[in-house]
Design an enzyme around this catalytic site. Structure first.
Site, short mmCIF file in Angstrom:
data_model
loop_
_atom_site.label_atom_id
_atom_site.label_comp_id
_atom_site.label_asym_id
_atom_site.label_seq_id
_atom_site.Cartn_x
_atom_site.Cartn_y
_atom_site.Cartn_z
N ARG A 190 37.20 50.25 44.61
CA ARG A 190 36.39 49.35 43.78
C ARG A 190 34.94 49.35 44.22
NH1 ARG A 190 40.41 44.77 44.90
NH2 ARG A 190 39.21 43.24 43.76
N ARG A 239 46.01 38.69 45.02
CA ARG A 239 45.99 39.69 43.96
C ARG A 239 46.55 41.00 44.48
NH1 ARG A 239 40.04 39.49 41.35
NH2 ARG A 239 40.46 41.73 41.39
N ARG A 279 41.40 36.75 50.85
CA ARG A 279 41.34 35.77 49.77
C ARG A 279 42.70 35.56 49.09
NH1 ARG A 279 37.43 38.37 45.09
NH2 ARG A 279 38.86 40.02 44.43
N LYS A 323 31.06 36.14 43.14
CA LYS A 323 30.83 35.90 41.70
C LYS A 323 31.79 34.86 41.15
CE LYS A 323 31.81 39.93 40.03
NZ LYS A 323 32.62 40.76 40.61
N ARG A 365 30.01 46.45 33.55
CA ARG A 365 30.21 47.14 34.82
C ARG A 365 29.60 48.54 34.81
NH1 ARG A 365 34.73 43.96 36.76
NH2 ARG A 365 35.45 44.52 38.81
P1 AMP Z 1 37.70 41.88 38.75
O1 AMP Z 1 38.61 40.69 38.66
O2 AMP Z 1 36.40 41.65 38.02
O3 AMP Z 1 37.50 42.34 40.18
O4 AMP Z 1 38.41 43.08 37.98
C1 AMP Z 1 39.69 43.56 38.37
C2 AMP Z 1 39.92 44.94 37.79
O5 AMP Z 1 39.89 44.86 36.35
C3 AMP Z 1 38.86 45.99 38.13
O6 AMP Z 1 39.12 46.61 39.38
C4 AMP Z 1 39.01 46.96 36.95
O7 AMP Z 1 40.18 47.75 37.11
C5 AMP Z 1 39.27 46.00 35.79
N1 AMP Z 1 38.02 45.56 35.13
C6 AMP Z 1 37.51 44.29 35.09
N2 AMP Z 1 36.38 44.24 34.37
C7 AMP Z 1 36.16 45.50 33.94
C8 AMP Z 1 35.13 46.11 33.17
N3 AMP Z 1 34.08 45.40 32.71
N4 AMP Z 1 35.23 47.44 32.91
C9 AMP Z 1 36.28 48.17 33.36
N5 AMP Z 1 37.27 47.68 34.12
C10 AMP Z 1 37.22 46.34 34.41
#
Ligand code: AMP
Length: 218
Positions: free
Chosen positions: A172, A161, A127, A13, A88
């Protein structure tokens, strides 16, 4: 044009989001980035969510919605936006519809990135990103053209990260299956879902997205 990029972490993504951002001159909103910015800034909110982020669990809808609302109203998104990592779950999708309705906007397309759990583990655990411009790379699939030098800004400092480890990936992915997968039929029923096979190479997926976009624009 307003898009959503839907898929588990590591499904491509972010990479396609960066591509679309440049190609269409439409800004991306990544809720993960917004949350990580809070942690990096050491804000009260950042302290509150730091541990949640590192385990890979989802942050509460209230917090994410507040950050999204603050950002989506900015002028830079008047031309459109690319949502990466939001919504999400179904409740976030419903709330997004309400927010957009009030702004007289709607979602034109949802790109769904499909990938197996093992492929995800291989990707996420390899990554890394450029510390200065945040461009994403992968040791297996997308290394910098010159080793140790960022393609985008020439930076030479890279980071991974803190949540890109095997335990967090499993959490996740499991959050994704229970909470996020129902969104596929939610958007498919509206006829705006486009399924992408994330096991294909990056350029091929970008081409497929461009074809969808061309059709939408004609
Ligand atoms: P990402 O960079 O999209 O993989 O998000 C990293 C982390 O941020 C996720 O594992 C969640 O802990 C939190 N997070 C990101 N977007 C959301 C969302 N829409 N709702 C809830 N938690 C989120």
């Amino acid at each position: 044009m307003n898009f959503i990029l839907l898929g588990p972490p590591g499904s491509g993504k972010g990479t396609q989001g960066e591509y679309l951002e440049k190609k269409l001159s439409i800004k991306r909103i990544s809720t993960g980035d917004l949350l990580r910015n809070e942690v990096a800034a050491g804000s009260d909110l950042g302290h509150e969510i730091k541990d949640i982020l590192s385990t890979g669990a989802l942050v509460s809808d209230d917090i994410v919605l507040r950050l999204l609302k603050e950002n989506i109203a900015h002028k830079e998104y008047d031309r459109g936006f690319i949502l990466d990592g939001f919504p999400r779950n179904l409740s976030q999708a419903n709330l997004l519809d309400e927010i957009l309705e009030k702004m007289n906007k709607h979602i034109d397309a949802v790109f769904y990135f499909h990938i197996s759990e093992q492929q995800l583990i291989d990707r996420i655990c390899n990554r890394f990103y450029c510390e200065s411009c945040k461009a994403n790379y992968n040791k297996l699939f997308k290394p910098p053209k010159v080793a140790g030098v960022c393609d985008e800004c020439g930076g030479t400092s890279f980071k991974t990260r803190p949540d890109d480890n095997i335990d967090s990936v499993k959490t996740r992915f499991s959050e994704y299956k229970t909470q996020t997968l129902p969104l596929i039929s939610y958007y498919d029923d509206r006829g705006i879902l486009h399924k992408m096979d994330s096991s294909k190479n990056i350029e091929k997926i970008s081409k497929e997205i461009e074809e969808v976009l061309k059709k939408l624009l004609t």
